[in-house]
Design an enzyme around this catalytic site. Structure first.
Site, PDB file in Angstrom:
ATOM      1  N   SER A 197       0.826  -1.206   0.000  1.00  0.00           N
ATOM      2  CA  SER A 197       0.000   0.000   0.000  1.00  0.00           C
ATOM      3  C   SER A 197       0.862   1.258   0.000  1.00  0.00           C
ATOM      4  O   SER A 197       0.502   2.251  -0.625  1.00  0.00           O
ATOM      5  CB  SER A 197      -0.967   0.007   1.185  1.00  0.00           C
ATOM      6  OG  SER A 197      -0.269  -0.082   2.409  1.00  0.00           O
ATOM      7  N   GLU A 198       2.003   1.230   0.697  1.00  0.00           N
ATOM      8  CA  GLU A 198       2.960   2.338   0.636  1.00  0.00           C
ATOM      9  C   GLU A 198       4.382   1.831   0.792  1.00  0.00           C
ATOM     10  O   GLU A 198       4.628   0.810   1.447  1.00  0.00           O
ATOM     11  CB  GLU A 198       2.703   3.385   1.735  1.00  0.00           C
ATOM     12  CG  GLU A 198       1.620   4.389   1.423  1.00  0.00           C
ATOM     13  CD  GLU A 198       0.329   4.085   2.151  1.00  0.00           C
ATOM     14  OE1 GLU A 198      -0.620   4.866   2.006  1.00  0.00           O
ATOM     15  OE2 GLU A 198       0.274   3.061   2.853  1.00  0.00           O
ATOM     16  N   SER A 199       5.295   2.584   0.191  1.00  0.00           N
ATOM     17  CA  SER A 199       6.726   2.413   0.422  1.00  0.00           C
ATOM     18  C   SER A 199       7.295   3.768   0.829  1.00  0.00           C
ATOM     19  O   SER A 199       6.793   4.811   0.411  1.00  0.00           O
ATOM     20  CB  SER A 199       7.438   1.904  -0.837  1.00  0.00           C
ATOM     21  OG  SER A 199       7.060   0.570  -1.132  1.00  0.00           O
TER      22      SER A 199
END
Length: 283
Positions: free
Chosen positions: A54-56
């Protein structure tokens, strides 16, 4: 032989951490790039899409002596101003390499302070302090558009926890379900909800059910990031803590827990505490 007027940028070292769970099969995974100084926006977005979480998180500036870092976050589709679980993951990765202690992250949303320490089990843990939170009632138009995309109705909502737009680094629409069954049966219009969220500038929807004053269950749709649902959302938890404080609905201790990810097979636990006199929370 080929020639080029530009110098190739080496592929970054991508770490993968799971936040808000001691079990790798639970929690929310995040990609972490500890040295992204050579990456531009397009390259960071490409890395985030390749990782697929979903995020990095990407550290684009660093002052190790001061333990001060510039951090940016990308979903597979776009940059996000703040992400709680990727912040925690990055802090743990840094503490494992630089030693435990305080850290300061400069985000698009403002300064985030973190405390890192090693527990009795030897694992490093990180706790962030949010930017000042705020909240406001959702408008009828915002609510009706969101309920239509969720395929919910107003009778599905808990009247004791009114719909609000809450901020803890980014904005989230908070909707409280009247029953655990309503929260469990999440089947929404992916493209329709993404359009509503883009229109109003929301990062996720914080869908909750109150089990007790100290314990909530949550689900966080994230279609604008190209993800159906987040397994653990620190930014939304921080905002929700501010929401409960503003409604005078916090327990006497000022702290509560959120269980998230259970319905998608990645159980996570977030403990949130209000920081008195600051307007901030600690998820």
């Amino acid at each position: 032989m080929t020639t080029s007027g530009t110098t190739a940028v080496p592929a970054p070292d991508i770490l993968r951490y799971t936040a808000f769970s001691s079990d790798p099969s639970g929690g929310n995974p995040a990609g972490v790039v500890l040295d992204a100084r050579a990456l531009d926006d397009e390259a960071m977005l490409a890395v985030a899409a390749e990782v697929g979480y979903s995020e990095s998180a990407f550290l684009t500036e660093r002052d190790e002596a001061a333990r001060r870092f510039r951090i940016r976050y990308f979903s597979p589709l776009a940059e996000v101003d703040f992400c709680g679980h990727a912040t925690v993951a990055t802090a743990v990765a840094l503490a494992e390499r630089l030693g435990e202690g305080p850290l300061l992250f400069l985000t698009n949303a403002g300064e985030i302070t973190l405390d890192t320490a090693r527990g009795a089990d030897g694992a490093v843990r990180a706790t962030l302090t949010s930017v000042p939170t705020r909240t406001r009632p959702a408008t009828d138009a915002e609510l009706d558009q969101s309920l239509a995309a969720l395929r919910w109705s107003r009778v599905d909502l808990d009247p004791s926890l009114p719909p609000h737009v809450a901020f803890g680094g980014v904005e989230h629409l908070v909707l409280a379900a009247a029953t655990r069954e309503r929260l469990r049966a999440l089947d929404y219009d992916f493209d329709g909800l993404a359009e509503v969220m883009r229109r109003h500038g929301w990062t996720t929807l914080q869908l909750v059910w109150r089990e007790s004053a100290e314990r909530f269950h949550a689900r966080d749709p994230f279609p604008i990031g190209g993800v159906v649902e987040d397994a653990a959302t620190g930014a939304a938890a921080a905002a929700f803590g501010g929401y409960l404080r503003d409604l005078d609905a916090l327990p006497a201790s000022g702290a509560f827990t959120i269980r998230q990810g259970e319905d998608m097979g990645r159980p996570s636990t977030l403990t949130v505490a209000s920081v008195p006199g600051t307007g901030r929370t600690r998820p």
